[in-house]
Design a protein around this motif. Structure first.
Motif, PDB file in Angstrom:
ATOM      1  N   ASP A   1      37.451  54.331  12.777  1.00  0.00           N
ATOM      2  CA  ASP A   1      35.981  54.736  12.703  1.00  0.00           C
ATOM      3  C   ASP A   1      35.318  54.353  11.262  1.00  0.00           C
ATOM      4  O   ASP A   1      35.750  54.573  10.436  1.00  0.00           O
ATOM      5  CB  ASP A   1      35.693  56.334  12.621  1.00  0.00           C
ATOM      6  N   LYS A   2      34.262  53.285  11.374  1.00  0.00           N
ATOM      7  CA  LYS A   2      33.849  52.908  10.110  1.00  0.00           C
ATOM      8  C   LYS A   2      32.514  53.527   9.409  1.00  0.00           C
ATOM      9  O   LYS A   2      32.160  53.162   8.404  1.00  0.00           O
ATOM     10  CB  LYS A   2      33.427  51.260  10.409  1.00  0.00           C
ATOM     11  N   ASP A   3      32.454  54.523  10.134  1.00  0.00           N
ATOM     12  CA  ASP A   3      31.488  55.395   9.487  1.00  0.00           C
ATOM     13  C   ASP A   3      31.743  55.846   7.950  1.00  0.00           C
ATOM     14  O   ASP A   3      32.808  56.233   7.767  1.00  0.00           O
ATOM     15  CB  ASP A   3      31.126  56.589  10.293  1.00  0.00           C
ATOM     16  N   PRO A   4      31.003  55.579   6.905  1.00  0.00           N
ATOM     17  CA  PRO A   4      31.441  55.742   5.506  1.00  0.00           C
ATOM     18  C   PRO A   4      31.492  57.286   5.197  1.00  0.00           C
ATOM     19  O   PRO A   4      31.987  57.805   4.046  1.00  0.00           O
ATOM     20  CB  PRO A   4      30.422  55.027   4.610  1.00  0.00           C
ATOM     21  N   ASP A   5      30.925  58.234   6.071  1.00  0.00           N
ATOM     22  CA  ASP A   5      30.830  59.656   5.515  1.00  0.00           C
ATOM     23  C   ASP A   5      30.888  60.526   6.348  1.00  0.00           C
ATOM     24  O   ASP A   5      29.629  61.052   6.823  1.00  0.00           O
ATOM     25  CB  ASP A   5      29.391  59.765   4.471  1.00  0.00           C
ATOM     26  N   PHE A   6      32.189  60.730   7.336  1.00  0.00           N
ATOM     27  CA  PHE A   6      32.040  61.838   8.030  1.00  0.00           C
ATOM     28  C   PHE A   6      33.189  62.770   7.672  1.00  0.00           C
ATOM     29  O   PHE A   6      34.261  62.220   6.793  1.00  0.00           O
ATOM     30  CB  PHE A   6      32.336  61.365   9.603  1.00  0.00           C
ATOM     31  N   ARG A   7      33.516  63.989   8.308  1.00  0.00           N
ATOM     32  CA  ARG A   7      34.678  64.636   7.642  1.00  0.00           C
ATOM     33  C   ARG A   7      35.683  64.807   8.951  1.00  0.00           C
ATOM     34  O   ARG A   7      35.043  65.042  10.268  1.00  0.00           O
ATOM     35  CB  ARG A   7      34.146  66.011   7.130  1.00  0.00           C
ATOM     36  N   VAL A   8      36.623  65.561   8.368  1.00  0.00           N
ATOM     37  CA  VAL A   8      37.817  65.769   9.588  1.00  0.00           C
ATOM     38  C   VAL A   8      38.186  67.331   9.568  1.00  0.00           C
ATOM     39  O   VAL A   8      38.388  67.520   8.172  1.00  0.00           O
ATOM     40  CB  VAL A   8      38.973  64.726   9.494  1.00  0.00           C
ATOM     41  N   PHE A   9      38.282  68.029  10.400  1.00  0.00           N
ATOM     42  CA  PHE A   9      38.889  69.446  10.130  1.00  0.00           C
ATOM     43  C   PHE A   9      40.321  69.277  10.778  1.00  0.00           C
ATOM     44  O   PHE A   9      40.292  69.176  11.890  1.00  0.00           O
ATOM     45  CB  PHE A   9      38.086  70.190  10.630  1.00  0.00           C
ATOM     46  N   ASP A  10      41.445  69.557   9.990  1.00  0.00           N
ATOM     47  CA  ASP A  10      42.800  69.627  10.665  1.00  0.00           C
ATOM     48  C   ASP A  10      43.182  70.956  10.545  1.00  0.00           C
ATOM     49  O   ASP A  10      43.725  71.538   9.503  1.00  0.00           O
ATOM     50  CB  ASP A  10      43.540  68.757   9.564  1.00  0.00           C
ATOM     51  N   VAL A  11      43.311  71.545  11.996  1.00  0.00           N
ATOM     52  CA  VAL A  11      43.701  72.813  12.010  1.00  0.00           C
ATOM     53  C   VAL A  11      45.229  73.142  11.826  1.00  0.00           C
ATOM     54  O   VAL A  11      45.661  74.225  11.587  1.00  0.00           O
ATOM     55  CB  VAL A  11      43.423  73.296  13.286  1.00  0.00           C
ATOM     56  N   THR A  12      45.940  71.826  11.717  1.00  0.00           N
ATOM     57  CA  THR A  12      47.346  71.967  11.596  1.00  0.00           C
ATOM     58  C   THR A  12      47.857  72.051  10.116  1.00  0.00           C
ATOM     59  O   THR A  12      48.881  72.523   9.870  1.00  0.00           O
ATOM     60  CB  THR A  12      48.196  70.786  12.315  1.00  0.00           C
ATOM     61  N   GLN A  13      46.790  71.983   9.378  1.00  0.00           N
ATOM     62  CA  GLN A  13      46.929  72.067   7.790  1.00  0.00           C
ATOM     63  C   GLN A  13      46.347  73.679   7.270  1.00  0.00           C
ATOM     64  O   GLN A  13      45.237  73.779   7.773  1.00  0.00           O
ATOM     65  CB  GLN A  13      46.377  70.941   7.134  1.00  0.00           C
ATOM     66  N   SER A  14      46.758  73.850   6.076  1.00  0.00           N
ATOM     67  CA  SER A  14      45.954  74.946   5.311  1.00  0.00           C
ATOM     68  C   SER A  14      44.798  74.188   4.853  1.00  0.00           C
ATOM     69  O   SER A  14      44.834  73.565   4.039  1.00  0.00           O
ATOM     70  CB  SER A  14      47.054  75.562   4.354  1.00  0.00           C
ATOM     71  N   ILE A  15      43.736  74.891   4.982  1.00  0.00           N
ATOM     72  CA  ILE A  15      42.421  74.204   4.502  1.00  0.00           C
ATOM     73  C   ILE A  15      42.114  74.374   3.147  1.00  0.00           C
ATOM     74  O   ILE A  15      41.790  73.332   2.473  1.00  0.00           O
ATOM     75  CB  ILE A  15      41.242  74.826   5.311  1.00  0.00           C
ATOM     76  N   LYS A  16      43.077  75.608   2.392  1.00  0.00           N
ATOM     77  CA  LYS A  16      42.641  75.474   0.923  1.00  0.00           C
ATOM     78  C   LYS A  16      43.889  74.578   0.498  1.00  0.00           C
ATOM     79  O   LYS A  16      43.786  74.638  -0.779  1.00  0.00           O
ATOM     80  CB  LYS A  16      42.802  76.767   0.536  1.00  0.00           C
ATOM     81  N   GLY A  17      44.738  74.135   1.083  1.00  0.00           N
ATOM     82  CA  GLY A  17      45.823  73.421   0.558  1.00  0.00           C
ATOM     83  C   GLY A  17      46.294  72.074   1.271  1.00  0.00           C
ATOM     84  O   GLY A  17      47.500  71.730   1.421  1.00  0.00           O
ATOM     85  N   ASP A  18      45.334  71.561   1.973  1.00  0.00           N
ATOM     86  CA  ASP A  18      45.694  70.288   2.813  1.00  0.00           C
ATOM     87  C   ASP A  18      45.821  69.192   2.076  1.00  0.00           C
ATOM     88  O   ASP A  18      44.806  68.559   1.481  1.00  0.00           O
ATOM     89  CB  ASP A  18      44.502  70.317   3.602  1.00  0.00           C
TER      90      ASP A  18
END
Length: 826
Positions: A576-593
């Motif tokens: 994806d070449k969009d310069p500014d989107f975000r990813v939320f990875d549920v498999t990782q600790s959000i505060k320590g990803d």
């Protein structure tokens, strides 16, 4: 010049020996390999976007790579006007990581001992004792480079203060200013704070003696020079300190925005969080016996260990047995969540420290003892909170720091100083009989403790299994269909065994150290031989323990440590070449990803300097359950998750993500942060904006025309600290931007004219956009950095002048006076 080299030849020789020690101890670093600790790799993920722009010779002060966006001050910023930045750069270019830091430990502490008028070989022994104290080495292994760098300057800072107190005002002022400026530049405020806390004790002791000896005027004059050095070092680091102060107020260490929907304190860190890594009271025995509490969190891999024998008896696969023992049955049995290793100051150093308490006459002894006692009491945290709570509740800034055990770095600094001063006292004191009497007492104390642990370890140590560990052992027993109590007994036996082994080891080193001291006191060896013997013995003692935590296996080829291998989902999203989107990875600790930000901009991340509003948003909207509306407003385009049955990692495209910016149809005002948090718990971010009523004055509701929510606004140019949007609408409208609100530097321009903006949806930026077609720019232009850099430049110039003046003055004092005959010839 030749005379200067001759006079200082021994110092050059010792510096060369230090370099040889570093080369042998850190050989892989000279082979192009790097340390690959967990914190190292997570830090690299945090810096990914910063490094991409550095490669283009562009400096960014804001990154969107983690937590939706944050300033780079606590990650990386150039601070080019700061003299110490160039010194640090020079060290990093000259020596591979972490060789430069270890050399700073050695040379800085050596300088301190020379100032304390210790003979060079004994000074070298003290420098080795501090540099190779286990905590300093473990910090390097774990990737806490800034923390280790800050600790390395403890010695020369103290040296500068001592010079100033002795009346060498210009030299002391310059040395203190230089090394305190480098200390601050290390950007580990916690270590600097702990050092200053300890130095307050020194100031108090010196004040007492100044009053007692009626030399108060001289003391106050010296104190004035020290204060001036502090001011100059602060000026040199103005941009760092100003930026940190601005940002610190907005982070998890700052004031809470919520009153009803939070369990956090109104200011500072939660006490449980700050005290999570507290030193056990009894755990201080590791100063003397490294594995008394089991060492690190790893379990045994020794095939002859009791645990592996017990697991093998179940008939389990040998490879499985080793994995279970190493990963699930830790030898460490203290009450910290986990630990990489103990605070081991050295058996030799502990013997000499106790001896020093009895024989050293210099009043610095009382400062060293006071600093050790205070830091030990504060390190206990939740384990003995009486003193720690007083500081946490009432002492300025103390509640901003976590991992209170780390204050023992100061104790680790004080122990070698008093130990070396003890040997120095033995060299200059003629009453050898009394010195030997006190040496025997020190030997009985330290040797007695280790002898008890070696003979009857359970007399002093419990080797207990915690409830959590007992639960894990029960699960292992159930899986292997065996009695879990047998595994428990085997684990305790292993803990006892390694404690006994290290106790015997420490006893041997104490006995040898006693023998060296005895030989010197009985005039069988001279001071130089004794100093060299202590240098060798201390190095061997600490080297053996340090290699448990930092060895050839700790290093890996540089490319292997830089980037983890992308998963299949990562490879798909990276297309994806969009310069500014975000990813939320549920498999990782959000505060320590530390994984997701390696590949793209993440809603999570890894940093202890998280924004408070982001933290509150996560705690209330994404922790217990995931609020889809919040993901939408944060422009989370992809969600990574794992199949609950197979644990296979998958990905879904978030079709309702709001995009980079959008016009809303309506505004809903909230009275305070609590109401905002409730409102975003269920709302339609694409249609409405939740705005705190404090921003009403920024919004001209009269000009908001019909057709709200219509029109077009899109991101046309992206740089983390400079974003450009194009808008077109038939009426004045409210636009919401999926970017984190931070008002300490972000400015908004519409068609080149600065305009106000405000906060919406608890965390995002919003603004009123006029009717028609417009260019909207957001630029990050923090005064704390740009104005601070000007102050830093002025401070750096003054520091260079001070250092030059001090060098000239000292050189003039040492220049030999011309003989009468020479004057006639002239």
């Amino acid at each position: 010049m030749n005379n200067w080299f001759k006079r200082n030849g021994i110092h050059f020789a010792i510096a060369a020996i230090f370099l040889v020690i570093c080369f042998i101890f850190l050989t892989p670093a000279f082979q192009g390999k790097t340390l690959g600790g967990n914190d190292v790799t997570r830090a690299q993920s945090t810096q990914k976007e910063i490094n991409e722009y550095k490669a283009k010779d562009t400096t960014i002060l804001w990154t969107n790579q983690i937590y939706g966006g944050m300033p780079t001050y606590q990650v990386w910023a150039p601070y080019k006007a700061n003299l110490t930045s160039w010194i640090v750069t020079g060290i990093n270019y000259t020596f591979p990581t972490p060789v430069g830091t270890v050399l700073l430990f050695l040379l800085g502490t050596y300088f301190l001992f020379i100032v304390l008028k210790v003979n060079p070989w004994l000074a070298a022994a003290g420098a080795v004792a501090f540099a190779f104290s286990s905590y300093n080495i473990i910090l390097l292994t774990a990737g806490h480079a800034n923390q280790a760098f800050a600790i390395a300057f403890f010695g020369p800072i103290l040296a500068g203060i001592i010079l100033t107190l002795r009346g060498k005002h210009l030299l002391g002022f310059s040395v203190t200013a230089l090394f305190l400026a480098l200390e601050i530049r290390a950007n580990h405020v916690q270590m600097t704070y702990y050092l200053m806390l300890a130095l307050l004790i020194m100031v108090g002791i010196e004040l007492y003696h100044a009053i007692k000896n009626k030399t108060l005027n001289d003391f106050l004059k010296s104190l004035g020079y020290i204060a001036a050095a502090v001011v100059l070092s602060v000026a040199v680091n103005a941009s760092i300190l100003w930026s940190t102060a601005d940002y610190g107020n907005e982070t998890i260490r700052g004031k809470s925005n919520l009153t009803q929907h939070t369990t956090e304190p109104s200011n500072g860190l939660p006490k449980d969080y700050a005290y999570e890594w507290s030193q056990g009271v009894g755990e201080c025995i590791t100063f003397l016996i490294p594995n008394a509490y089991g060492g690190g969190e790893q379990g045994s891999t020794d095939p002859d260990s009791h645990v592996i024998k017990a697991l093998n008896a179940t008939g389990a696969d040998p490879n499985q047995v080793t994995g279970i023992s190493a990963n699930y049955l830790p030898l460490y049995w203290g009450n910290k969540p986990f630990t990489a290793g103990p605070f081991y100051f050295g058996a030799v150093i502990c013997l000499l420290f106790v001896w020093g308490l009895m024989i050293v006459k210099n009043r610095i002894k009382w400062w060293l003892l006071g600093a050790v006692v205070l830091t030990m009491l504060l390190s206990f945290g939740r384990n003995w909170p009486f003193v720690s709570d007083l500081f946490f509740n009432y002492f300025p800034l103390y509640n901003k720091f976590r991992a209170v055990e780390s204050i023992l770095a100061v104790a680790g600094f004080c122990f070698p100083i008093l130990a070396v001063l003890a040997v120095n006292e033995a060299i200059v004191n003629e009453d050898k009989a009394n010195l030997f009497k006190k040496l025997k007492i020190a030997f009985y104390i330290t040797g007695g403790i280790v002898l008890i642990v070696a003979a009857v370890p359970s007399l002093l140590l419990s080797f207990s299994v915690s409830e959590q560990q007992a639960g894990v052992i029960a699960q292992i027993g159930q899986a292997l269909k065996t009695d879990s109590s047998a595994i428990t007994r085997a684990l305790i036996a292993d803990r006892e065994s390694i404690a006994q082994a290290d106790a015997i080891r420490s006893l041997i080193f104490i006995a040898i150290a006693f023998g060296i001291a005895w030989a010197f006191l009985k005039k069988k060896i001279n001071p130089t031989v004794a100093s060299l013997a202590f240098l060798a013995l201390i190095l061997v003692d600490l080297w053996g323990i340090d290699k448990r935590y930092l060895n050839h296996d700790s290093f890996a080829p540089k490319q292997d440590n830089e980037t983890p291998q992308p998963r299949e989902v990562d490879q798909f999203i990276m297309k994806d070449k969009d310069p500014d989107f975000r990813v939320f990875d549920v498999t990782q600790s959000i505060k320590g990803d530390g994984l997701t930000p390696f590949f793209y901009k993440s809603l999570g991340g890894y940093s202890a300097a998280r924004l408070k509003r982001w933290e509150e948003l996560v705690d209330n909207q994404l922790s217990k359950s995931i609020n889809q509306d919040v993901l939408d407003m944060m422009n989370v385009k992809y969600i990574i998750n794992a199949d609950p049955k197979t644990q296979n990692v998958g990905m879904q495209v978030n079709q309702t993500a709001c995009g980079h910016a959008w016009f809303v149809k309506s505004i809903k005002y909230a009275d305070n942060a609590d109401q905002e948090m409730v409102a975003i718990s269920s709302f339609t971010p694409k249609d409405e904006a939740i705005v705190d009523k404090q921003y009403k004055s920024v919004i001209d509701e009269k000009t908001l025309g019909a057709g709200a929510g219509e029109g077009k606004i899109e991101l046309t140019s992206y740089s983390p600290d400079h974003m450009i949007y194009k808008s077109g609408s038939t009426a004045s409208q409210i636009a919401v931007f999926s970017e984190v609100y931070y008002n300490k530097g972000w400015k908004m321009y519409i068609d080149g004219v600065e305009k106000p903006y405000f906060r919406a949806d608890y965390l995002l930026r919003a603004a009123q956009i006029p009717v028609g077609n417009h260019t909207i720019e957001f630029k990050f232009e923090p005064a704390s950095y740009y104005t601070g850099e000007k102050i830093s430049l002025a401070g750096s110039i003054l520091l260079v002048l001070a250092l030059g003046g001090a060098a000239y003055t000292e050189n003039k004092k040492k220049a030999p006076a011309a003989k009468p005959a020479d004057k006639k010839k002239a």
